[in-house]
Design a protein around this motif. Structure first.
Motif, PDB file in Angstrom:
ATOM      1  N   LEU A 107       0.824  -1.211   0.000  1.00  0.00           N
ATOM      2  CA  LEU A 107       0.000   0.000   0.000  1.00  0.00           C
ATOM      3  C   LEU A 107       0.858   1.260   0.000  1.00  0.00           C
ATOM      4  N   THR A 108       1.954   1.235   0.759  1.00  0.00           N
ATOM      5  CA  THR A 108       2.835   2.404   0.810  1.00  0.00           C
ATOM      6  C   THR A 108       3.457   2.667  -0.550  1.00  0.00           C
ATOM      7  N   ILE A 109       3.974   1.611  -1.182  1.00  0.00           N
ATOM      8  CA  ILE A 109       4.591   1.770  -2.502  1.00  0.00           C
ATOM      9  C   ILE A 109       3.551   2.221  -3.522  1.00  0.00           C
ATOM     10  N   PHE A 110       2.360   1.624  -3.469  1.00  0.00           N
ATOM     11  CA  PHE A 110       1.298   1.992  -4.411  1.00  0.00           C
ATOM     12  C   PHE A 110       0.906   3.456  -4.227  1.00  0.00           C
ATOM     13  N   GLY A 111       0.756   3.888  -2.981  1.00  0.00           N
ATOM     14  CA  GLY A 111       0.371   5.270  -2.722  1.00  0.00           C
ATOM     15  C   GLY A 111       1.413   6.252  -3.197  1.00  0.00           C
ATOM     16  N   VAL A 112       2.683   5.954  -2.927  1.00  0.00           N
ATOM     17  CA  VAL A 112       3.765   6.828  -3.380  1.00  0.00           C
ATOM     18  C   VAL A 112       3.795   6.883  -4.911  1.00  0.00           C
ATOM     19  N   ALA A 113       3.701   5.712  -5.541  1.00  0.00           N
ATOM     20  CA  ALA A 113       3.714   5.661  -7.006  1.00  0.00           C
ATOM     21  C   ALA A 113       2.527   6.426  -7.591  1.00  0.00           C
ATOM     22  N   TRP A 114       1.369   6.347  -6.943  1.00  0.00           N
ATOM     23  CA  TRP A 114       0.171   7.054  -7.399  1.00  0.00           C
ATOM     24  C   TRP A 114       0.379   8.563  -7.339  1.00  0.00           C
ATOM     25  N   VAL A 115       1.079   9.010  -6.310  1.00  0.00           N
ATOM     26  CA  VAL A 115       1.345  10.447  -6.153  1.00  0.00           C
ATOM     27  C   VAL A 115       2.301  10.936  -7.232  1.00  0.00           C
ATOM     28  N   VAL A 116       3.426  10.238  -7.386  1.00  0.00           N
ATOM     29  CA  VAL A 116       4.473  10.775  -8.263  1.00  0.00           C
ATOM     30  C   VAL A 116       4.225  10.480  -9.735  1.00  0.00           C
ATOM     31  N   SER A 117       3.241   9.600 -10.042  1.00  0.00           N
ATOM     32  CA  SER A 117       2.957   9.308 -11.445  1.00  0.00           C
ATOM     33  C   SER A 117       1.870  10.208 -12.018  1.00  0.00           C
ATOM     34  N   GLU A 118       1.387  11.149 -11.242  1.00  0.00           N
ATOM     35  CA  GLU A 118       0.339  12.051 -11.720  1.00  0.00           C
ATOM     36  C   GLU A 118       0.826  12.847 -12.915  1.00  0.00           C
ATOM     37  N   ARG A 119      -0.059  13.046 -13.861  1.00  0.00           N
ATOM     38  CA  ARG A 119       0.306  13.798 -15.062  1.00  0.00           C
ATOM     39  C   ARG A 119       0.709  15.224 -14.688  1.00  0.00           C
ATOM     40  N   VAL A 120       1.843  15.646 -15.224  1.00  0.00           N
ATOM     41  CA  VAL A 120       2.343  16.979 -14.904  1.00  0.00           C
ATOM     42  C   VAL A 120       1.723  17.998 -15.859  1.00  0.00           C
ATOM     43  N   PRO A 121       1.660  19.273 -15.454  1.00  0.00           N
ATOM     44  CA  PRO A 121       1.129  20.299 -16.354  1.00  0.00           C
ATOM     45  C   PRO A 121       1.921  20.359 -17.649  1.00  0.00           C
ATOM     46  N   GLU A 122       1.240  20.737 -18.732  1.00  0.00           N
ATOM     47  CA  GLU A 122       1.890  20.754 -20.038  1.00  0.00           C
ATOM     48  C   GLU A 122       3.025  21.755 -20.119  1.00  0.00           C
ATOM     49  N   ASN A 123       2.994  22.775 -19.247  1.00  0.00           N
ATOM     50  CA  ASN A 123       4.040  23.785 -19.329  1.00  0.00           C
ATOM     51  C   ASN A 123       5.335  23.347 -18.657  1.00  0.00           C
ATOM     52  N   GLN A 124       5.335  22.178 -18.013  1.00  0.00           N
ATOM     53  CA  GLN A 124       6.557  21.688 -17.397  1.00  0.00           C
ATOM     54  C   GLN A 124       7.396  20.969 -18.440  1.00  0.00           C
ATOM     55  N   ALA A 125       8.699  21.083 -18.293  1.00  0.00           N
ATOM     56  CA  ALA A 125       9.609  20.518 -19.280  1.00  0.00           C
ATOM     57  C   ALA A 125       9.557  18.993 -19.268  1.00  0.00           C
ATOM     58  N   ALA A 126       9.609  18.413 -20.475  1.00  0.00           N
ATOM     59  CA  ALA A 126       9.650  16.960 -20.594  1.00  0.00           C
ATOM     60  C   ALA A 126      11.055  16.466 -20.253  1.00  0.00           C
ATOM     61  N   PRO A 127      11.203  15.167 -19.949  1.00  0.00           N
ATOM     62  CA  PRO A 127      12.540  14.628 -19.671  1.00  0.00           C
ATOM     63  C   PRO A 127      13.499  14.926 -20.810  1.00  0.00           C
ATOM     64  N   THR A 128      14.701  15.339 -20.471  1.00  0.00           N
ATOM     65  CA  THR A 128      15.670  15.730 -21.487  1.00  0.00           C
ATOM     66  C   THR A 128      16.324  14.529 -22.146  1.00  0.00           C
ATOM     67  N   ASN A 129      16.440  13.421 -21.431  1.00  0.00           N
ATOM     68  CA  ASN A 129      17.105  12.233 -21.977  1.00  0.00           C
ATOM     69  C   ASN A 129      16.478  11.015 -21.330  1.00  0.00           C
ATOM     70  N   LEU A 130      15.360  10.542 -21.904  1.00  0.00           N
ATOM     71  CA  LEU A 130      14.537   9.530 -21.255  1.00  0.00           C
ATOM     72  C   LEU A 130      15.274   8.214 -21.047  1.00  0.00           C
ATOM     73  N   LEU A 131      15.872   7.657 -22.098  1.00  0.00           N
ATOM     74  CA  LEU A 131      16.507   6.350 -21.990  1.00  0.00           C
ATOM     75  C   LEU A 131      17.697   6.384 -21.043  1.00  0.00           C
ATOM     76  N   SER A 132      18.505   7.421 -21.146  1.00  0.00           N
ATOM     77  CA  SER A 132      19.647   7.552 -20.244  1.00  0.00           C
ATOM     78  C   SER A 132      19.179   7.689 -18.798  1.00  0.00           C
ATOM     79  N   GLY A 133      18.126   8.490 -18.591  1.00  0.00           N
ATOM     80  CA  GLY A 133      17.611   8.683 -17.240  1.00  0.00           C
ATOM     81  C   GLY A 133      17.078   7.399 -16.640  1.00  0.00           C
ATOM     82  N   ILE A 134      16.348   6.614 -17.433  1.00  0.00           N
ATOM     83  CA  ILE A 134      15.831   5.335 -16.943  1.00  0.00           C
ATOM     84  C   ILE A 134      16.981   4.402 -16.605  1.00  0.00           C
ATOM     85  N   GLY A 135      17.986   4.368 -17.459  1.00  0.00           N
ATOM     86  CA  GLY A 135      19.142   3.518 -17.198  1.00  0.00           C
ATOM     87  C   GLY A 135      19.853   3.886 -15.905  1.00  0.00           C
ATOM     88  N   TRP A 136      20.072   5.190 -15.692  1.00  0.00           N
ATOM     89  CA  TRP A 136      20.738   5.626 -14.461  1.00  0.00           C
ATOM     90  C   TRP A 136      19.879   5.358 -13.232  1.00  0.00           C
TER      91      TRP A 136
END
Length: 305
Positions: free
Chosen positions: A130-159
């Motif tokens: 439940l704790t992991i699910f709740g945290v993931a639910w919070v941080v996976s919320e869609r961000v506003p469109e005016n916020q910058a997208a990830p600059t380097n998605l694959l590299s970031g996931i790898g790191w």
């Protein structure tokens, strides 16, 4: 409630890391991840040495196996995983990085079950979920469109994967050293920080002198960017997150099962919600619901129900 010392220490570390993540994200835009990690680690080492000067260095544990485990934990968890985390922050941003980092808790629980034979009760396992699910639910919320997208998605996931696996391995190594000896959490923190600093030195040399052009020298960049205001922010944040935060994490690993300790340490995004509200930012119903689910899980881990 002495049996709750580890759980409370883990929540304290999570609170400090919530604030620190916001600062490190901003500072990381001006200082390279490796250099930033090296600076904060050495600030914390100095603070621990000062602490020992005031309280004395009695009861030092010099058993070779626990020290070797803690040195390995520091080299992997601080030298490698923290540097990878700072790099991921630059590539993905705070929200997506923390979302992927929620995988650390179940990985720690699995490793603790396999290597330490730490079996969790049904309620504790449900609390972790439940704790992991709740945290993931919070941080996976869609961000506003005016916020910058990830600059380097694959590299970031790898790191982030590197950081997650490194953190999980480091937690297990620390748990073994702390649970089976009388070494104190402050000493374990010092050993881990020393190892983290030492493992970063050769990489700093390679990066700054062997293969980099002069304009890309990391420490030259740091010197240029390190205004008094920025230096003060780094020092204060290193005190809170590295000195106090890792000390509290080590207390939690000594006093609580590894899976529970890591899960509670991973609740940092929940503390970001009241901080954001206090700063006048709007908080969505989804974030509040996710926080309530995670808090229900925390309550199960504290055996409050």
């Amino acid at each position: 409630m002495p049996y709750l010392v580890g759980e409370l220490a883990a929540l304290g570390a999570a609170f400090l890391w919530a604030i620190a993540s916001m600062v490190w994200y901003r500072v990381g835009k001006r200082i390279p991840p490796l250099e930033l990690n090296f600076i904060k680690v050495n600030v914390a080492i100095v603070l621990i040495v000062i602490t020992f000067c005031f309280q004395g260095i009695a009861n030092v544990n010099l058993q070779p196996i626990p020290i070797a485990l803690l040195l390995a934990s520091g080299a992997i968890g601080i030298g490698l995983a923290d540097t990878a985390f700072f790099t991921a922050l630059n590539d993905l941003g705070v929200r997506l990085t923390l979302l992927l980092k929620t995988l650390t808790s179940p990985l720690v629980a699995l490793l603790a079950l396999v290597f330490l034979k730490e079996q969790l009760s049904v309620f504790a396992a449900l609390g972790i979920f439940l704790t992991i699910f709740g945290v993931a639910w919070v941080v996976s919320e869609r961000v506003p469109e005016n916020q910058a997208a990830p600059t380097n998605l694959l590299s970031g996931i790898g790191w982030t994967i590197v950081s997650t696996i490194g953190d999980a391995a480091a937690v297990i190594l620390s748990r073994v050293a702390l649970s089976q000896t009388d070494i104190t959490p402050l000493w374990s923190t010092l050993w881990r920080l020393l190892a983290g600093a030492m493992v970063m030195l050769p990489y700093l040399w390679i990066k700054n002198w062997a293969f980099s052009e002069p304009k890309y020298f990391g420490f030259n960049l740091v010197k240029k960017a390190l205004s008094p205001k920025l230096a003060g922010a780094i020092a204060i944040t290193a005190f809170a997150s590295t000195y106090l935060g890792i000390w509290l994490q080590q207390i939690s690993l000594k006093e609580a099962p590894a899976g529970i300790a890591q899960t509670l340490c991973a609740t940092s995004p929940l503390f970001a919600i009241p901080i954001a509200m206090g700063m006048g930012e709007a908080v969505s119903k989804r974030a509040i619901l996710g926080a309530m689910i995670a808090l229900l899980g925390v309550g199960l881990l504290f055996d409050l129900f």
